[in-house]
Write a protein that holds these residues in place. Structure first.
Motif, PDB file in Angstrom:
ATOM      1  N   GLY A  56      47.733  51.113  50.525  1.00 56.44           N
ATOM      2  CA  GLY A  56      48.284  52.275  49.846  1.00 56.44           C
ATOM      3  C   GLY A  56      47.714  53.603  50.315  1.00 56.44           C
ATOM      4  N   LYS A  57      48.566  54.598  50.228  1.00 62.72           N
ATOM      5  CA  LYS A  57      48.117  55.976  50.467  1.00 62.72           C
ATOM      6  C   LYS A  57      47.302  56.450  49.273  1.00 62.72           C
ATOM      7  N   PHE A  98      57.471  54.645  46.971  1.00 62.38           N
ATOM      8  CA  PHE A  98      56.843  54.788  45.654  1.00 62.38           C
ATOM      9  C   PHE A  98      57.083  53.508  44.875  1.00 62.38           C
ATOM     10  N   ASN A 148      61.070  53.597  44.735  1.00 60.76           N
ATOM     11  CA  ASN A 148      61.617  52.620  45.690  1.00 60.76           C
ATOM     12  C   ASN A 148      61.520  51.195  45.177  1.00 60.76           C
ATOM     13  N   SER A 183      58.418  57.808  55.746  1.00 58.00           N
ATOM     14  CA  SER A 183      58.031  58.368  54.445  1.00 58.00           C
ATOM     15  C   SER A 183      57.334  57.310  53.594  1.00 58.00           C
ATOM     16  N   SER A 184      56.625  57.774  52.581  1.00 62.28           N
ATOM     17  CA  SER A 184      55.983  56.867  51.635  1.00 62.28           C
ATOM     18  C   SER A 184      57.021  56.173  50.767  1.00 62.28           C
ATOM     19  N   TRP A 211      49.933  54.658  43.868  1.00 58.93           N
ATOM     20  CA  TRP A 211      51.315  54.173  43.727  1.00 58.93           C
ATOM     21  C   TRP A 211      52.147  54.291  44.997  1.00 58.93           C
ATOM     22  N   GLU A 212      51.668  55.007  46.010  1.00 57.97           N
ATOM     23  CA  GLU A 212      52.481  55.220  47.202  1.00 57.97           C
ATOM     24  C   GLU A 212      51.912  54.509  48.424  1.00 57.97           C
ATOM     25  N   THR A 213      52.813  54.119  49.317  1.00 59.97           N
ATOM     26  CA  THR A 213      52.379  53.615  50.608  1.00 59.97           C
ATOM     27  C   THR A 213      52.149  54.790  51.553  1.00 59.97           C
ATOM     28  N   ARG A 261      65.347  55.919  48.044  1.00 63.37           N
ATOM     29  CA  ARG A 261      64.497  56.823  47.273  1.00 63.37           C
ATOM     30  C   ARG A 261      65.133  58.197  47.224  1.00 63.37           C
ATOM     31  N   ASP A 293      52.472  57.328  54.661  1.00 64.21           N
ATOM     32  CA  ASP A 293      53.555  57.912  55.441  1.00 64.21           C
ATOM     33  C   ASP A 293      53.031  58.293  56.828  1.00 64.21           C
ATOM     34  N   LYS A 306      56.534  55.715  35.485  1.00 63.45           N
ATOM     35  CA  LYS A 306      56.107  56.563  36.598  1.00 63.45           C
ATOM     36  C   LYS A 306      55.212  57.657  36.049  1.00 63.45           C
TER      37      LYS A 306
END
Length: 826
Positions: A38-39, A56, A117, A53-54, A42-44, A306, A46, A66
């Motif tokens: 993960g970034k 979510f 996503n 892109s990330s 909650w996000e991957t 997304r 990018d 969220k």
């Protein structure tokens, strides 16, 4: 034993889209590794230079969670408002595949409008035991019902361009010590009970992502279980989607990748990335393994739409979604008792509403699935809106169990003035929560005392239960009517009122068995596994598969539920394709009936349950009319897992085909001879008497070991060795360090203390976040602020070297700060 690289049969051996193949080819080794954790929470990750892109990912089995600001995985921080639909335990009672798919579509619409996503749900773990703290998030004790409904939800979500993520794979059936417990389960129970629903969601729902469980299965962590992930999930079932860890659920990152786990969440500020890069550079892992996982990630990104949050053209109709939530609740609420036709209420009856839940409803569970609803209906408000003639309202009891004679006395005085009393009782928010299991099946004592007092002054008592699980009801003989609302979402109160007034005819049926007492549950003496292991000695005999051997132990059977009308069944016809029969509505109300198909093998060389659910249908029939219905056979109807040959097989012979209104209310019977094969048991039946003819709740350790065909590991922690990376904070109770033991006793003291002074949520948080947290979890859940080296310093302290450990932690912290890894990557 470490796994080594082998030929992969997943996405990259299929036709990979050219655009994805080109992207992967342009990525450096470091970039590939970065995409697989993960970034942030909650996000991957990018990669702007390539237009990647990330993604979510957001919690949400029954609504979108969220978060607006600070991230957490326990549902503590505020999230963006979204529709809170009924929980899985509730909608399972609808037995309505089309309705659940519709709910999935509405979830997909909301997820897409919020820029999500991947929606992290549904949860489909089997209700092995009624005390599992997360049962409200799961569908049923039965894998067939679970699989059919979950596949429908997945189809609905993914029809809107959002990926569903089925969880928790696999054998995750307790919350106690969930990140370290070793579930010991035999092969047939694993395949027939605990994996079947996942198989159905993969094959029938075409789910795009799957989340691994925290626990171990027969000694191997779920996230690095090559047999479960590569052999069964990918090779046997044909799953080509993304596998993601539960949050903080990665044990060994390299073994996870080799087993076919793709994405680690949340981010670890690059620590896991460096592990992957080093493993490739050392030759331990072929770079093609990273290519496979990255390809799956990019393929998922390509297939999810997304929508940026600032795109206000995409939105959802809040009121319309609320109405859908109400309708789903109406179809799912279960009428358990209605003596003397006390319900529906008659026009002009004076009604007293008693119970704190009437003004502040229990409508969802606690933890990562906690939704911030767009609006909330209350029973008190809905009753007034419906024109019920109210004589008054009293809370009657304190919500968290404290006795209050003044509240009870006022409620008794109000009840004397009414023709009918609606008593709203159940479990509070802190009783059903992620991270801990319930200690018993009882309702709070102050509520039971109030019930008894009210019944003595007004016998026309309607109990409205609000909880997401089975509870003991020793008082039910004194109460004429019981309506179980389960956890019916933000519009649940409106649904309850529509049912008790007769606007809606109840049609829900139980997706789990209600025992008379907890002690009757087959896993009662072994649940939860508190230290090293959880032994699934009951094997296949979960829920009605066990209780149908012992009718005297059941309060309400699986599949049970009342209606304001009645139905008769006749004219069973059996063919190679399935069964058909006629249902007639013999009452005065239009209504819906849920007919259930069960199958029993008459004679078998294997031990088997009395019968198993193999089909169902929900049908609307007007009063006085009848309808012929059809329930098809499918690939699951007659199969059994052949342990000797490691494959599914059909045991040839005669089967009894049973059609009924519940597992105990069989209306039609017929016989059917099914061609197949001889399936032999690998074990001598004489050594498995408890399973063949005895009581599966009384299986000895020796008998279970014989079934497992392997020595059983100790169920106790080894108190003689030093603590290690995978040991939990709870194990500090026997640490060599006096300081570590002191820390444990403080943590152990705080939860009961906080409960005693009314701070139940804080007590639960300590249990979830600290008590059962492995040392590895401290690194995985801290977003890189504590790395593995610092966790090792904590272990040095726990193992009796305080100053050496402190020195190590300070040294590693300084190194971390200098390297710039103290914050999430941006």
């Amino acid at each position: 034993m470490k796994q080594t690289a082998s030929t992969f049969t997943g996405l990259t051996d299929m036709t990979v889209p050219n655009d994805i193949a080109k992207l992967v080819a342009q990525l450096s080794l470091e970039e590939k590794a970065s995409l697989l954790s993960g970034k942030n929470f909650w996000e991957t990750m990018d990669i702007p230079r390539l237009g990647i892109s990330s993604l979510f990912l957001a919690d949400g089995p029954h609504g979108i969670r969220k978060q607006q600001a600070a991230a957490d995985h326990l549902g503590l921080n505020v999230s963006v408002p979204a529709t809170c639909f009924p929980t899985a335990a509730t909608i399972a009672n609808s037995w309505d595949v089309k309705l659940v798919e519709q709910m999935g579509k509405y979830l997909g619409v909301e997820a897409r409008s919020l820029g999500v996503n991947v929606l992290l749900g549904p949860g489909i773990n089997i209700k092995r035991n009624p005390l599992c703290g997360r049962n409200f998030e799961y569908y049923s004790e039965d894998p067939y019902l679970t699989g059919k409904l979950a596949a429908a939800l997945v189809r609905g979500i993914q029809s809107e361009g959002v990926a569903a993520c089925v969880k928790h794979y696999a054998v995750n059936n307790q919350e106690t010590n969930r990140m370290a417990i070793n579930a010991i389960v035999d092969e047939r129970a694993l395949r027939e009970i605990y994996l079947t629903a996942f198989e159905m969601v993969v094959k029938e729902g075409a789910v795009q992502t799957l989340m691994t469980a925290y626990n171990r299965i027969n000694g191997v962590y779920a996230n690095e279980h090559s047999y479960l992930l590569r052999q069964i999930l990918r090779e046997e079932w044909g799953f080509t989607g993304l596998v993601v860890t539960d949050w903080g659920g990665s044990n060994d990152r390299i073994d996870g990748l080799l087993a076919s786990s793709d994405l680690e969440m949340p981010g670890t500020n690059g620590e896991s990335d460096r592990e992957l890069v080093a493993a490739v550079q050392s030759g331990r892992v072929a770079e093609s393994y990273l290519d496979e996982s990255v390809s799956r990630l990019l393929y998922l990104a390509k297939n999810t739409s997304r929508i940026p949050e600032n795109n206000h053209e995409i939105s959802f109709d809040v009121r319309a979604h609320h109405e859908v939530a109400r309708h789903i609740a109406e179809e799912s609420i279960v009428l358990l008792k209605n003596q003397g036709n006390l319900l529906p209420l008659q026009k002009g009856q004076r009604v007293a509403i008693i119970g704190d839940f009437a003004r502040s409803p229990r409508y969802q569970g606690a933890g990562s699935s906690n939704v911030n609803p767009t609006q909330i209906s209350t029973l008190l408000g809905a009753a007034q809106q419906a024109g019920i003639q109210l004589v008054g309202f009293e809370p009657g009891y304190e919500r968290y169990g404290k006795r209050n004679q003044s509240l009870q006395k006022r409620a008794i005085n109000l009840a004397k003035k009414a023709d009918v009393v609606l008593l709203c009782i159940g479990l509070d928010e802190a009783s059903e929560a992620e991270g801990l299991d319930r200690p018993h099946m009882r309702l709070p004592d102050n509520q039971i005392e109030l019930l008894g007092a009210l019944q003595s002054v007004n016998p026309a008592l309607v109990v409205i239960l609000s909880c997401g699980c089975a509870v003991e009801m020793p008082w039910i003989g004194t109460v004429p009517a019981v309506l179980h609302a389960y956890l019916s979402g933000q519009a649940g109160a409106e649904a309850i009122v529509n049912i008790i007034t007769g606007k809606v005819n109840p049609s829900g049926k139980l997706a789990e068995t209600y025992p008379l007492r907890y002690e009757e549950v087959p896993s009662a003496t072994l649940f939860p596994g508190k230290e090293a292991t959880a032994e699934y000695r009951e094997s296949l005999f979960v829920g009605y598969r066990y209780f149908d051997r012992f009718p005297e132990k059941v309060l309400f059977p699986f599949g049970y539920g009342l209606s304001y009308t009645s139905f008769s069944y006749r004219d069973l016809q059996i063919s190679e394709e399935g069964v058909s029969f006629v249902i007639q509505n013999t009452g005065r109300w239009d209504g819906k009936e849920i007919a259930q198909l069960y199958v029993r093998k008459k004679a078998s060389s294997l031990f088997r349950p009395e019968k198993e659910l193999k089909g169902f249908i929900k049908v609307f029939i007007k009063a006085g009319e009848e309808q012929r219905v059809f329930i098809p056979f499918d690939e699951y109807t007659f199969r059994v897992f052949d342990v000797l040959n490691k494959t599914w097989s059909v045991e040839e012979g005669e089967y009894e085909i049973l059609v009924g209104a519940s597992s105990r209310d069989i209306r039609l019977r017929g016989n059917w001879y099914k061609k197949g094969h001889m399936v032999l048991s690998p074990c001598d039946p004489a050594s498995l008497i408890s399973y063949y003819t005895g009581d599966p709740a009384r299986v000895s350790r020796e008998e279970f070991q014989y079934l497992m065909e392997a020595p059983l590991p100790s169920d106790r922690w080894d108190r003689t060795r030093s603590l290690s990376y995978n040991d939990t904070v709870a194990q500090c109770q026997y640490a060599k360090s006096c300081f570590a033991r002191l820390v444990f006793h403080i943590i152990d003291f705080l939860p009961p203390f906080f409960r005693k002074i009314g701070m139940r949520n804080q007590a639960n948080l300590i249990m979830m976040s600290f008590y059962y947290m492995p040392f590895r979890g401290i690194t995985k859940m801290m977003g890189g602020m504590v790395n593995r080296a610092m966790a090792e310093g904590l272990l040095v302290i726990a193992n009796g070297h305080f100053f050496k450990g402190i020195k190590h932690i300070v040294k590693e912290y300084i190194k971390l700060r200098k390297a710039g890894y103290a914050k999430y990557r941006t």
